[in-house]
Design a protein around this motif. Structure first.
Motif: not given
Length: 340
Positions: A13, A222, A286, A289, A292, A299, A303, A313-314, A317
């Motif tokens: 990010t 990605s 990754t 994410v 998800a 996911a 994660a 962050r995942a 998501e």
């Protein structure tokens, strides 16, 4: 070549670089800083934003307010707070303009990145502006700015990498500078769609072809350009020594992007003990994410295994906000625990 924000983070990010450069505050605002670090985002935001309104030309109040606006996703308000402080910023004017250029980067406003970055007179600003020029095919303008970057560290190294590419007499090699810049300023799908032919036609004198193939395969995955990702990965027949695990991890990430959970998880599990722990954690995050939206359960498992802020962050998501709050640390942990 990594996006400028990743020089400081980093992660997939862009906002983390903004945190790096906007996170400072004046001593008289230390109470708000304490609130922020303790997780009281609303309290810190109220103090910073009120200070910026009552003293709009105060640079420290403006940067603190801009930071809290960014955490809330309000880029326009963040930029406005910084712009109001320019009139009396004095020797800190370049700092303000560089920060505004970073916000323009997050907004995808290329011309604004150029103007603010150049006007900042800072190495970070020059690099940002050069990337925007390269992305628009304006190589000469970019070279001028890159040659003005005088510092060392990540910014200086990145400027030198760009210069070595853009000045190369081989048009294939020099073309890599433009796709790297496109990736850096956020035009990522265009970048990965453009890079395949360039990498596959690099001159035989370059020894980094397979490394670049794996790097860009991961980038293509990605952004869900999985056909491009697979072709790039298949062409990487001789990974650099000690990097074979990255090819397998990237293949797993592609599978997750294509919603093939069994193959994805199986590949990643096979790498346990055969890949660097932090590298494998990033790969799991990754992959999490990417899968998800189609498979929240997988996911969450990926994660949880990652156990990093990227994993948090995942989890977000995947819709598991409670799990994300538990997993996150540092600024992200404070942000989530404060209701962000």
């Amino acid at each position: 070549m990594h996006r400028l924000s990743s020089l400081f983070l980093l992660s997939l990010t862009g906002c983390d670089m903004v945190e790096e450069l906007l996170g400072s505050s004046a001593p008289d605002l230390s109470g708000a800083e304490t609130q922020l670090s303790s997780g009281d985002l609303p309290g810190a935001a109220a103090v910073y934003q009120e200070a910026a309104k009552s003293a709009p030309t105060n640079v420290d109040a403006a940067t603190g307010a801009a930071y809290t606006y960014l955490l809330a996703g309000d880029h326009a308000a963040a930029d406005a707070a910084l712009a109001a402080a320019e009139a009396e910023a004095g020797e800190r004017l370049g700092e303000i303009k560089a920060r505004r250029a970073l916000i323009a980067l997050e907004q995808g406003k290329t011309e604004k990145i150029k103007s603010l970055g150049e006007a900042s007179g800072t190495d970070v600003g020059r690099l940002l502006a050069a990337e925007a020029h390269l992305a628009d095919g304006e190589r000469e303008e970019a070279i001028v700015l890159l040659e003005q970057v005088s510092g060392g560290g990540p910014v200086g190294r990145t400027a030198k990498e760009y210069l070595s590419l853009v000045k190369d007499p081989d048009p294939v090699v020099s073309g890599l500078s433009e796709v790297a810049a496109l990736w850096a300023i956020g035009d990522r799908k265009i970048a990965v769609r453009s890079v395949e032919e360039l990498i596959k036609n690099l001159p035989d004198t370059r020894e980094d072809q397979d490394e670049l193939l794996i790097l860009w395969a991961g980038r293509a995955a990605s952004v869900r350009e999985t056909e491009v990702a697979r072709r790039l990965l298949e062409a990487a027949t001789f990974p650099p020594q000690g990097q074979a695990w990255r090819k397998f991890a990237t293949a797993a990430i592609i599978d997750c992007a294509d919603n093939k959970p069994n193959r994805c998880v199986e590949q990643l599990n096979k790498l346990e003990g055969n890949a660097p722990a932090d590298g494998l954690a990033d790969a799991r995050a990754t992959a999490a994410v990417l899968i998800a939206p189609q498979n929240a359960d997988v996911a969450r498992r990926l994660a949880d295994a990652a156990g990093t802020n990227a994993g948090a962050r995942a989890l977000l998501e995947a819709g598991d906000r409670a799990g994300a709050r538990k997993a996150a640390t540092g600024v992200m942990g404070s942000y989530l625990k404060s209701g962000g």
